[in-house]
Design a protein around this motif. Sequence first.
Motif, mmCIF file in Angstrom:
data_model
loop_
_atom_site.group_PDB
_atom_site.id
_atom_site.type_symbol
_atom_site.label_atom_id
_atom_site.label_comp_id
_atom_site.label_asym_id
_atom_site.label_seq_id
_atom_site.Cartn_x
_atom_site.Cartn_y
_atom_site.Cartn_z
ATOM 1 N N LEU A 50 27.962 46.660 81.097
ATOM 2 C CA LEU A 50 27.626 47.805 80.253
ATOM 3 C C LEU A 50 26.951 47.365 78.954
ATOM 4 N N LYS A 51 27.310 46.182 78.470
ATOM 5 C CA LYS A 51 26.616 45.651 77.283
ATOM 6 C C LYS A 51 25.137 45.452 77.588
ATOM 7 N N LYS A 52 24.851 44.994 78.821
ATOM 8 C CA LYS A 52 23.458 44.807 79.236
ATOM 9 C C LYS A 52 22.724 46.142 79.266
ATOM 10 N N GLU A 53 23.396 47.192 79.727
ATOM 11 C CA GLU A 53 22.784 48.520 79.749
ATOM 12 C C GLU A 53 22.506 49.010 78.330
ATOM 13 N N VAL A 54 23.435 48.762 77.420
ATOM 14 C CA VAL A 54 23.239 49.154 76.021
ATOM 15 C C VAL A 54 22.051 48.392 75.439
ATOM 16 N N GLU A 55 21.952 47.110 75.742
ATOM 17 C CA GLU A 55 20.843 46.300 75.259
ATOM 18 C C GLU A 55 19.507 46.839 75.785
ATOM 19 N N ASP A 56 19.467 47.180 77.067
ATOM 20 C CA ASP A 56 18.247 47.732 77.653
ATOM 21 C C ASP A 56 17.871 49.055 76.994
ATOM 22 N N PHE A 57 18.873 49.890 76.731
ATOM 23 C CA PHE A 57 18.607 51.181 76.107
ATOM 24 C C PHE A 57 18.086 51.010 74.683
ATOM 25 N N VAL A 58 18.638 50.063 73.953
ATOM 26 C CA VAL A 58 18.163 49.795 72.592
ATOM 27 C C VAL A 58 16.717 49.324 72.625
ATOM 28 N N GLU A 59 16.366 48.463 73.555
ATOM 29 C CA GLU A 59 14.982 48.010 73.697
ATOM 30 C C GLU A 59 14.055 49.177 74.033
ATOM 31 N N PHE A 60 14.525 50.076 74.897
ATOM 32 C CA PHE A 60 13.746 51.264 75.232
ATOM 33 C C PHE A 60 13.496 52.102 73.983
ATOM 34 N N LEU A 61 14.518 52.314 73.175
ATOM 35 C CA LEU A 61 14.364 53.106 71.951
ATOM 36 C C LEU A 61 13.392 52.447 70.978
ATOM 37 N N LYS A 62 13.423 51.126 70.904
ATOM 38 C CA LYS A 62 12.500 50.413 70.011
ATOM 39 C C LYS A 62 11.055 50.623 70.446
ATOM 40 N N THR A 63 10.793 50.497 71.738
ATOM 41 C CA THR A 63 9.422 50.677 72.216
ATOM 42 C C THR A 63 8.975 52.127 72.087
ATOM 43 N N LYS A 64 9.895 53.045 72.244
ATOM 44 C CA LYS A 64 9.576 54.472 72.114
ATOM 45 C C LYS A 64 9.156 54.798 70.682
ATOM 46 N N THR A 65 9.851 54.246 69.698
ATOM 47 C CA THR A 65 9.505 54.539 68.307
ATOM 48 C C THR A 65 8.225 53.825 67.895
ATOM 49 N N LYS A 66 7.925 52.693 68.478
ATOM 50 C CA LYS A 66 6.676 52.003 68.167
ATOM 51 C C LYS A 66 5.483 52.828 68.624
ATOM 52 N N LYS A 67 5.589 53.473 69.769
ATOM 53 C CA LYS A 67 4.502 54.284 70.288
ATOM 54 C C LYS A 67 4.248 55.498 69.402
ATOM 55 N N GLU A 68 5.292 56.066 68.818
ATOM 56 C CA GLU A 68 5.155 57.254 67.990
ATOM 57 C C GLU A 68 4.542 56.949 66.629
ATOM 58 N N LYS A 69 4.620 55.714 66.166
ATOM 59 C CA LYS A 69 4.142 55.360 64.837
ATOM 60 C C LYS A 69 2.640 55.087 64.774
ATOM 61 N N VAL A 70 1.953 55.132 65.908
ATOM 62 C CA VAL A 70 0.522 54.859 65.921
ATOM 63 C C VAL A 70 -0.195 55.998 65.214
#
Length: 67
Positions: free
Chosen positions: A17-37
Motif C-alpha cells: 500500500l505504501k507503493k500505491e501511495v507513492e504512485d498516487f503522489v507521483e501522479f498528482l505531481k505530474t498532474k499539477t505540472k501539466k496545469e501550470k503550463v
Amino acid sequence: MTDLQLYSTISNLPPNLKKEVEDFVEFLKTKTKKEKVVTERKFGCAKGLIEMSPDFDEPLDDFKDYM
C-alpha cells in the motif's frame, strides 16, 4: 490532517500500500505540472473581440432623478 499525522498513517501501511501511495503522489505531481503550463500573452491579442456600444458614455436613464 497535519503532515505528521499523514506521515504516521502512511508509515503504518503495509509495503504494497505504501507503493500505491507513492504512485498516487507521483501522479498528482505530474498532474499539477501539466496545469501550470502558461503561454506568454501577446499585447493586443483580443483586439476586435470586445465592442462598446456607441452610447457607452451617455448617462443612464435610471439615474435621471439624481442628476
